[in-house]
Write a protein that holds these residues in place. Structure first.
Motif, PDB file in Angstrom:
ATOM      1  N   ILE A 174      -1.836   4.147  -6.581  1.00  0.00           N
ATOM      2  CA  ILE A 174      -3.172   3.907  -7.136  1.00  0.00           C
ATOM      3  C   ILE A 174      -3.740   5.176  -7.751  1.00  0.00           C
ATOM      4  O   ILE A 174      -4.489   5.109  -8.741  1.00  0.00           O
ATOM      5  CB  ILE A 174      -4.126   3.348  -6.056  1.00  0.00           C
ATOM      6  N   TRP A 175      -3.405   6.337  -7.207  1.00  0.00           N
ATOM      7  CA  TRP A 175      -3.930   7.587  -7.753  1.00  0.00           C
ATOM      8  C   TRP A 175      -3.283   7.926  -9.100  1.00  0.00           C
ATOM      9  O   TRP A 175      -3.945   8.430  -9.996  1.00  0.00           O
ATOM     10  CB  TRP A 175      -3.699   8.730  -6.762  1.00  0.00           C
ATOM     11  N   GLN A 176      -1.993   7.617  -9.249  1.00  0.00           N
ATOM     12  CA  GLN A 176      -1.313   7.861 -10.520  1.00  0.00           C
ATOM     13  C   GLN A 176      -1.819   6.924 -11.618  1.00  0.00           C
ATOM     14  O   GLN A 176      -1.805   7.275 -12.798  1.00  0.00           O
ATOM     15  CB  GLN A 176       0.199   7.683 -10.346  1.00  0.00           C
ATOM     16  N   ALA A 177      -2.248   5.716 -11.227  1.00  0.00           N
ATOM     17  CA  ALA A 177      -2.672   4.720 -12.213  1.00  0.00           C
ATOM     18  C   ALA A 177      -4.168   4.757 -12.490  1.00  0.00           C
ATOM     19  O   ALA A 177      -4.650   4.051 -13.374  1.00  0.00           O
ATOM     20  CB  ALA A 177      -2.295   3.319 -11.717  1.00  0.00           C
ATOM     21  N   TRP A 186       0.834  -1.215   0.000  1.00  0.00           N
ATOM     22  CA  TRP A 186       0.000   0.000   0.000  1.00  0.00           C
ATOM     23  C   TRP A 186       0.868   1.265   0.000  1.00  0.00           C
ATOM     24  O   TRP A 186       1.847   1.329   0.729  1.00  0.00           O
ATOM     25  CB  TRP A 186      -0.919  -0.013   1.229  1.00  0.00           C
ATOM     26  N   PRO A 187       0.560   2.289  -0.810  1.00  0.00           N
ATOM     27  CA  PRO A 187      -0.601   2.443  -1.707  1.00  0.00           C
ATOM     28  C   PRO A 187      -0.229   2.264  -3.175  1.00  0.00           C
ATOM     29  O   PRO A 187      -0.771   2.962  -4.036  1.00  0.00           O
ATOM     30  CB  PRO A 187      -1.005   3.890  -1.421  1.00  0.00           C
ATOM     31  N   TYR A 188       0.683   1.364  -3.483  1.00  0.00           N
ATOM     32  CA  TYR A 188       1.188   1.248  -4.846  1.00  0.00           C
ATOM     33  C   TYR A 188       0.333   0.292  -5.675  1.00  0.00           C
ATOM     34  O   TYR A 188      -0.078  -0.765  -5.217  1.00  0.00           O
ATOM     35  CB  TYR A 188       2.643   0.781  -4.839  1.00  0.00           C
ATOM     36  N   ALA A 189       0.113   0.677  -6.916  1.00  0.00           N
ATOM     37  CA  ALA A 189      -0.614  -0.162  -7.864  1.00  0.00           C
ATOM     38  C   ALA A 189       0.346  -0.938  -8.756  1.00  0.00           C
ATOM     39  O   ALA A 189       0.067  -2.068  -9.151  1.00  0.00           O
ATOM     40  CB  ALA A 189      -1.552   0.689  -8.724  1.00  0.00           C
ATOM     41  N   ILE A 190       1.473  -0.304  -9.108  1.00  0.00           N
ATOM     42  CA  ILE A 190       2.535  -0.969  -9.867  1.00  0.00           C
ATOM     43  C   ILE A 190       3.836  -0.704  -9.124  1.00  0.00           C
ATOM     44  O   ILE A 190       4.224   0.456  -8.923  1.00  0.00           O
ATOM     45  CB  ILE A 190       2.645  -0.428 -11.315  1.00  0.00           C
ATOM     46  N   LEU A 191       4.458  -1.754  -8.687  1.00  0.00           N
ATOM     47  CA  LEU A 191       5.720  -1.604  -7.972  1.00  0.00           C
ATOM     48  C   LEU A 191       6.852  -1.401  -8.972  1.00  0.00           C
ATOM     49  O   LEU A 191       6.829  -1.950 -10.074  1.00  0.00           O
ATOM     50  CB  LEU A 191       5.959  -2.848  -7.116  1.00  0.00           C
TER      51      LEU A 191
END
Length: 334
Positions: free
Chosen positions: A286-289, A276-281
Motif C-alpha cells: 500500500i505504501w508503494q502504491a 495485508w499489506p499488499y495493494a496489488i498482488l
C-alpha cells in the motif's frame, strides 16, 4: 499515525459496507427465477425500494478513494480488469433501469424482470471475477499493467464469480425472510438451507484453492502472527452453519440475516489477513502504491466529513425500513 494505513482502513471499510448492503439487493435479483409469481416479485423488490440506490454510495466512495489515494492501484486494476468491470457496470445499469421501470410497466413487465435478473446476476458474477483476478495476481512493470486483456479469464476467477452469486443470493434470501411473511416467507425458508450448504462449499473450495495461487499465501497462512487470527475462522463458519440450521427450523426472522452477514464478514476478515499489506498482488504494498503524503492528508479531511454523513443517513434509512414488513402492494411500505 500512518496516514496510508488510515486510508487503507477507510477503503476496506467502504468495500465491506458495499458487499454487505448492496449484496442482499443484488441477491434478490438472483433469486427472482425461483419466484415466478408477480405478487411475490413485487414484494421482493418492495423490500429494498427505499435503500437500494443508497447502498451503491459505498462503491462510489471506494472508487473515488482509490483514484485519489492509490492512483497506481486504480490505473493498474482498471487496465487489467477493464472487460469484467465494464460488464459489471452494464449489469448495474440494467438492474437500476429495471428497478425504476418495472413497477410502472404492464405489458413489458416480464422483459424488465429479465433485465433485473440478468443485471443483478451479471453485476454480481463479474464482481466475483474481479476479486478472483486480483487475488490471482496482476503483472506490473514500471507502475503500469504489463499483462494481456484476458488474463482475468481463469478457472479461479470464474469460480469466485459463481461463489459470489451464492453469497449474494444467501444474503438476499435472509433479508427477505426478515422483511416478508406468509406464503412467500415459507418458500424462502425452504431455499435458505440449500443456499447455506452451497455457501459453506464455496468457502471450503476457495480456502483450499487460494494457497495454490501463490507461495506467499501459504507462507502467510502458516505465519504465527497471522495464524492466530485465522484459526477461529473455520470454527466460526461452523457455528454460523449450525446457527442457520437452528434459526430456520425455529422460524426466526432476523437471525438468518445476521448469520449470513457472519459468513460474509468471516470471509472478508480472512481475505484481509491473507493479502495485508499488499495493494496489488503479488508484491506492491500500500505504501508503494500510495499518492504523496500531502495528497493523502488533503483528501483525508474530506473523508472525515463525508464518511460519518454517509453512515448517518444509511443508519436512518435502515431504521425506517426495519419498522415493518413489506406488504402486498407494489413498492410500498406499511
Amino acid at each position: 499515525m500512518d496516514i496510508t494505513i488510515c486510508w487503507a482502513a477507510i477503503i476496506a471499510f467502504g468495500v465491506c459496507m458495499y458487499i454487505v448492503l448492496d449484496g442482499f439487493d443484488l441477491g434478490i435479483g438472483i433469486l427472482f427465477p425461483l419466484f415466478p409469481r408477480d405478487n411475490d416479485r413485487n414484494r421482493m423488490m418492495s423490500s429494498v425500494a427505499p435503500v437500494w440506490d443508497g447502498n451503491e454510495t459505498w462503491m462510489v466512495l471506494g472508487g473515488a478513494s482509490l483514484y485519489a489515494v492509490f492512483p497506481m492501484v486504480y490505473s493498474v486494476v482498471l487496465s487489467a480488469l477493464y472487460i469484467p468491470l465494464l460488464f459489471m457496470v452494464i449489469g448495474l445499469i440494467f438492474r437500476g433501469v429495471a428497478f425504476e421501470i418495472r413497477g410502472k410497466a404492464r405489458r413489458s413487465r416480464q422483459l424488465w424482470d429479465l433485465a433485473f435478473m440478468g443485471g443483478s446476476g451479471c453485476a454480481t458474477f463479474f464482481q466475483g471475477v474481479v476479486l478472483g483476478s486480483w487475488l490471482s495476481g496482476i503483472p506490473v512493470a514500471n507502475g503500469q499493467f504489463a499483462g494481456h486483456a484476458f488474463d482475468w479469464f481463469t478457472p479461479f476467477s470464474l469460480f469466485t464469480g459463481l461463489a459470489l452469486l451464492v453469497t449474494y443470493a444467501l444474503l438476499g434470501c435472509c433479508w427477505l425472510i426478515a422483511k416478508t411473511d406468509g406464503d412467500l416467507q415459507r418458500k424462502l425458508y425452504r431455499v435458505v438451507l440449500p443456499l447455506t450448504a452451497l455457501q459453506v462449499l464455496t468457502i471450503i473450495v476457495v480456502t483450499l484453492w487460494t494457497p495454490l495461487l501463490a507461495p506467499m499465501f501459504a507462507t502467510r497462512w502458516f505465519d504465527s502472527s497471522v495464524l492466530r487470527w485465522l484459526i477461529p475462522v473455520p470454527v466460526l463458519v461452523a457455528v454460523c452453519t449450525w446457527g442457520m440450521h437452528k434459526a430456520v427450523h425455529a422460524r426466526h426472522g432476523i437471525t438468518p440475516f445476521l448469520l449470513a452477514l457472519g459468513f460474509v464478514l468471516l470471509g472478508y476478515i480472512g481475505l484481509l489477513a491473507t493479502i495485508w499489506p499488499y495493494a496489488i498482488l503479488p508484491g506492491i504494498t500500500i505504501w508503494q502504491a500510495a499518492a504523496p503524503h500531502s495528497s493523502q492528508a488533503f483528501t483525508l479531511v474530506g473523508a472525515v466529513i463525508i464518511v460519518p454523513i454517509i453512515l448517518a443517513y444509511t443508519t436512518l434509512g435502515y431504521r425506517v425500513v426495519f419498522r415493518g414488513k413489506t406488504d402486498h402492494a407494489e413498492l410500498h411500505y406499511h
